[in-house]
Motif scaffolding. Structure first.
Motif, mmCIF file in Angstrom:
data_model
loop_
_atom_site.group_PDB
_atom_site.id
_atom_site.type_symbol
_atom_site.label_atom_id
_atom_site.label_comp_id
_atom_site.label_asym_id
_atom_site.label_seq_id
_atom_site.Cartn_x
_atom_site.Cartn_y
_atom_site.Cartn_z
ATOM 1 N N ARG A 106 0.788 -1.225 0.000
ATOM 2 C CA ARG A 106 0.000 0.000 0.000
ATOM 3 C C ARG A 106 0.835 1.298 0.000
ATOM 4 O O ARG A 106 0.287 2.380 0.110
ATOM 5 C CB ARG A 106 -1.009 0.004 1.150
ATOM 6 C CG ARG A 106 -2.125 -1.011 0.942
ATOM 7 C CD ARG A 106 -3.130 -1.017 2.061
ATOM 8 N NE ARG A 106 -2.728 -1.754 3.233
ATOM 9 C CZ ARG A 106 -2.584 -3.072 3.333
ATOM 10 N NH1 ARG A 106 -2.794 -3.822 2.284
ATOM 11 N NH2 ARG A 106 -2.228 -3.640 4.456
ATOM 12 N N ALA A 107 2.157 1.186 -0.113
ATOM 13 C CA ALA A 107 2.988 2.395 -0.209
ATOM 14 C C ALA A 107 2.683 3.089 -1.528
ATOM 15 O O ALA A 107 2.475 2.437 -2.548
ATOM 16 C CB ALA A 107 4.465 2.045 -0.126
ATOM 17 N N ARG A 108 2.668 4.381 -1.492
ATOM 18 C CA ARG A 108 2.414 5.158 -2.712
ATOM 19 C C ARG A 108 3.616 6.016 -3.093
ATOM 20 O O ARG A 108 3.581 6.719 -4.094
ATOM 21 C CB ARG A 108 1.193 6.051 -2.517
ATOM 22 C CG ARG A 108 -0.063 5.235 -2.345
ATOM 23 C CD ARG A 108 -1.253 6.114 -2.188
ATOM 24 N NE ARG A 108 -2.417 5.285 -1.933
ATOM 25 C CZ ARG A 108 -3.639 5.680 -2.121
ATOM 26 N NH1 ARG A 108 -3.882 6.897 -2.546
ATOM 27 N NH2 ARG A 108 -4.637 4.869 -1.877
ATOM 28 N N ILE A 109 4.644 5.951 -2.249
ATOM 29 C CA ILE A 109 5.828 6.784 -2.460
ATOM 30 C C ILE A 109 7.057 5.881 -2.448
ATOM 31 O O ILE A 109 7.192 5.012 -1.588
ATOM 32 C CB ILE A 109 5.906 7.864 -1.358
ATOM 33 C CG1 ILE A 109 4.762 8.853 -1.563
ATOM 34 C CG2 ILE A 109 7.254 8.560 -1.354
ATOM 35 C CD1 ILE A 109 4.705 9.956 -0.562
ATOM 36 N N SER A 110 7.950 6.083 -3.410
ATOM 37 C CA SER A 110 9.168 5.281 -3.486
ATOM 38 C C SER A 110 10.112 5.644 -2.342
ATOM 39 O O SER A 110 9.998 6.705 -1.724
ATOM 40 C CB SER A 110 9.873 5.509 -4.824
ATOM 41 O OG SER A 110 10.480 6.791 -4.867
ATOM 42 N N ALA A 111 11.081 4.768 -2.114
ATOM 43 C CA ALA A 111 12.078 5.018 -1.061
ATOM 44 C C ALA A 111 12.875 6.288 -1.359
ATOM 45 O O ALA A 111 13.213 7.045 -0.447
ATOM 46 C CB ALA A 111 13.005 3.818 -0.927
ATOM 47 N N GLY A 112 13.154 6.533 -2.625
ATOM 48 C CA GLY A 112 13.894 7.746 -2.992
ATOM 49 C C GLY A 112 13.133 9.010 -2.658
ATOM 50 O O GLY A 112 13.703 9.966 -2.110
ATOM 51 N N VAL A 113 11.853 9.036 -2.966
ATOM 52 C CA VAL A 113 11.029 10.211 -2.634
ATOM 53 C C VAL A 113 10.880 10.328 -1.120
ATOM 54 O O VAL A 113 10.947 11.425 -0.570
ATOM 55 C CB VAL A 113 9.653 10.166 -3.326
ATOM 56 C CG1 VAL A 113 8.743 11.281 -2.829
ATOM 57 C CG2 VAL A 113 9.815 10.260 -4.840
ATOM 58 N N ALA A 114 10.706 9.201 -0.444
ATOM 59 C CA ALA A 114 10.592 9.236 1.029
ATOM 60 C C ALA A 114 11.830 9.885 1.632
ATOM 61 O O ALA A 114 11.709 10.716 2.549
ATOM 62 C CB ALA A 114 10.389 7.831 1.575
ATOM 63 N N ASP A 115 13.010 9.545 1.133
ATOM 64 C CA ASP A 115 14.234 10.172 1.641
ATOM 65 C C ASP A 115 14.218 11.674 1.416
ATOM 66 O O ASP A 115 14.614 12.450 2.286
ATOM 67 C CB ASP A 115 15.462 9.557 0.983
ATOM 68 C CG ASP A 115 15.786 8.167 1.504
ATOM 69 O OD1 ASP A 115 15.262 7.782 2.573
ATOM 70 O OD2 ASP A 115 16.566 7.462 0.832
ATOM 71 N N TRP A 116 13.762 12.102 0.232
ATOM 72 C CA TRP A 116 13.669 13.536 -0.043
ATOM 73 C C TRP A 116 12.721 14.215 0.942
ATOM 74 O O TRP A 116 13.008 15.286 1.469
ATOM 75 C CB TRP A 116 13.183 13.787 -1.455
ATOM 76 C CG TRP A 116 14.167 13.522 -2.550
ATOM 77 C CD1 TRP A 116 15.457 13.086 -2.417
ATOM 78 C CD2 TRP A 116 13.938 13.683 -3.944
ATOM 79 N NE1 TRP A 116 16.029 12.965 -3.650
ATOM 80 C CE2 TRP A 116 15.140 13.316 -4.605
ATOM 81 C CE3 TRP A 116 12.849 14.074 -4.693
ATOM 82 C CZ2 TRP A 116 15.270 13.351 -5.994
ATOM 83 C CZ3 TRP A 116 12.974 14.109 -6.081
ATOM 84 C CH2 TRP A 116 14.176 13.766 -6.716
ATOM 85 N N LEU A 117 11.548 13.597 1.171
ATOM 86 C CA LEU A 117 10.563 14.186 2.080
ATOM 87 C C LEU A 117 11.136 14.340 3.473
ATOM 88 O O LEU A 117 10.955 15.376 4.127
ATOM 89 C CB LEU A 117 9.303 13.316 2.143
ATOM 90 C CG LEU A 117 8.547 13.058 0.844
ATOM 91 C CD1 LEU A 117 7.297 12.225 1.130
ATOM 92 C CD2 LEU A 117 8.195 14.348 0.139
ATOM 93 N N ILE A 118 11.824 13.318 3.925
ATOM 94 C CA ILE A 118 12.387 13.331 5.274
ATOM 95 C C ILE A 118 13.498 14.374 5.384
ATOM 96 O O ILE A 118 13.554 15.124 6.366
ATOM 97 C CB ILE A 118 12.878 11.925 5.653
ATOM 98 C CG1 ILE A 118 11.667 10.991 5.766
ATOM 99 C CG2 ILE A 118 13.697 11.940 6.925
ATOM 100 C CD1 ILE A 118 11.997 9.524 5.654
ATOM 101 N N ASP A 119 14.355 14.442 4.389
ATOM 102 C CA ASP A 119 15.427 15.440 4.405
ATOM 103 C C ASP A 119 14.855 16.851 4.429
ATOM 104 O O ASP A 119 15.286 17.697 5.224
ATOM 105 C CB ASP A 119 16.348 15.288 3.193
ATOM 106 C CG ASP A 119 17.246 14.066 3.282
ATOM 107 O OD1 ASP A 119 17.334 13.454 4.373
ATOM 108 O OD2 ASP A 119 17.850 13.702 2.245
ATOM 109 N N LEU A 120 13.878 17.109 3.558
ATOM 110 C CA LEU A 120 13.276 18.441 3.511
ATOM 111 C C LEU A 120 12.457 18.728 4.766
ATOM 112 O O LEU A 120 12.546 19.816 5.336
ATOM 113 C CB LEU A 120 12.392 18.588 2.273
ATOM 114 C CG LEU A 120 13.128 18.737 0.947
ATOM 115 C CD1 LEU A 120 12.164 18.551 -0.216
ATOM 116 C CD2 LEU A 120 13.810 20.087 0.867
ATOM 117 N N GLY A 121 11.660 17.751 5.200
ATOM 118 C CA GLY A 121 10.816 17.941 6.373
ATOM 119 C C GLY A 121 11.612 18.136 7.646
ATOM 120 O O GLY A 121 11.169 18.820 8.571
ATOM 121 N N GLY A 122 12.808 17.568 7.690
ATOM 122 C CA GLY A 122 13.651 17.726 8.866
ATOM 123 C C GLY A 122 14.438 19.016 8.881
ATOM 124 O O GLY A 122 15.014 19.386 9.909
ATOM 125 N N SER A 123 14.459 19.721 7.759
ATOM 126 C CA SER A 123 15.283 20.922 7.685
ATOM 127 C C SER A 123 14.488 22.222 7.606
ATOM 128 O O SER A 123 15.072 23.301 7.731
ATOM 129 C CB SER A 123 16.227 20.829 6.483
ATOM 130 O OG SER A 123 15.491 20.792 5.281
#
Length: 158
Positions: A106-123
């Protein structure tokens, strides 16, 4: 690219950059789809065996059919058809392609995009992260999704 050049003759570099990037971004999901098709054994003609072992209970199961899956990837939104199996014994459904790609159910986001989201969301703020992601990658992901991924990763790191 010639159409961009014709449509924007003697235009600014900024406009030419954006128009060229738009053409490239539009082609990226199809390119990734072709790579996945060519590199994933279970998507090849004859790549789906008569039966597959259920990853949960080990029972051999025949393919039920092919199911679509849509994922937001670093290359954009991608829709793929992949073989689907369903074990009647343990009620587990799966696709060998999903297992190969390491995409969670049921994931809708790839691992690569998830990493981007986390990097941006954490900064930065989640709203700013949403805006920057869209501006830099062309991907449209909600601030709430960025928050969820960032906070989920934060709890794993604690």
């Amino acid at each position: 690219m010639r159409s961009v050049a014709r449509a924007h003759r003697d235009d600014t570099l900024a406009t030419l950059e954006q128009e060229t990037l738009a053409v490239i971004r539009a082609a990226m999901p199809d390119l990734l789809g072709a790579v996945l098709q060519a590199s994933t054994s279970s998507l090849q003609p004859g790549g789906v065996g008569r039966t597959q072992a259920c990853p949960t209970c080990g029972e051999r199961i025949p393919v039920v059919g092919w199911r679509p899956r849509t994922l937001t990837t670093v290359c954009g939104a991608l829709r793929v058809e992949r073989p689907w199996y369903h074990c009647r014994s343990c009620q587990h459904g799966w696709s060998p392609a999903d297992l190969t790609w390491e995409v969670a159910p049921r994931a809708r986001i790839s691992a690569g995009v998830a990493d981007w989201l986390i990097d941006l969301g954490g900064s930065t703020s989640f709203v700013d992260a949403q805006r920057e992601l869209g501006k830099l990658s062309g991907l449209q992901v909600s601030a709430e999704t960025i928050r969820q991924y960032t906070e989920e990763r934060g709890t794993v790191l604690d």
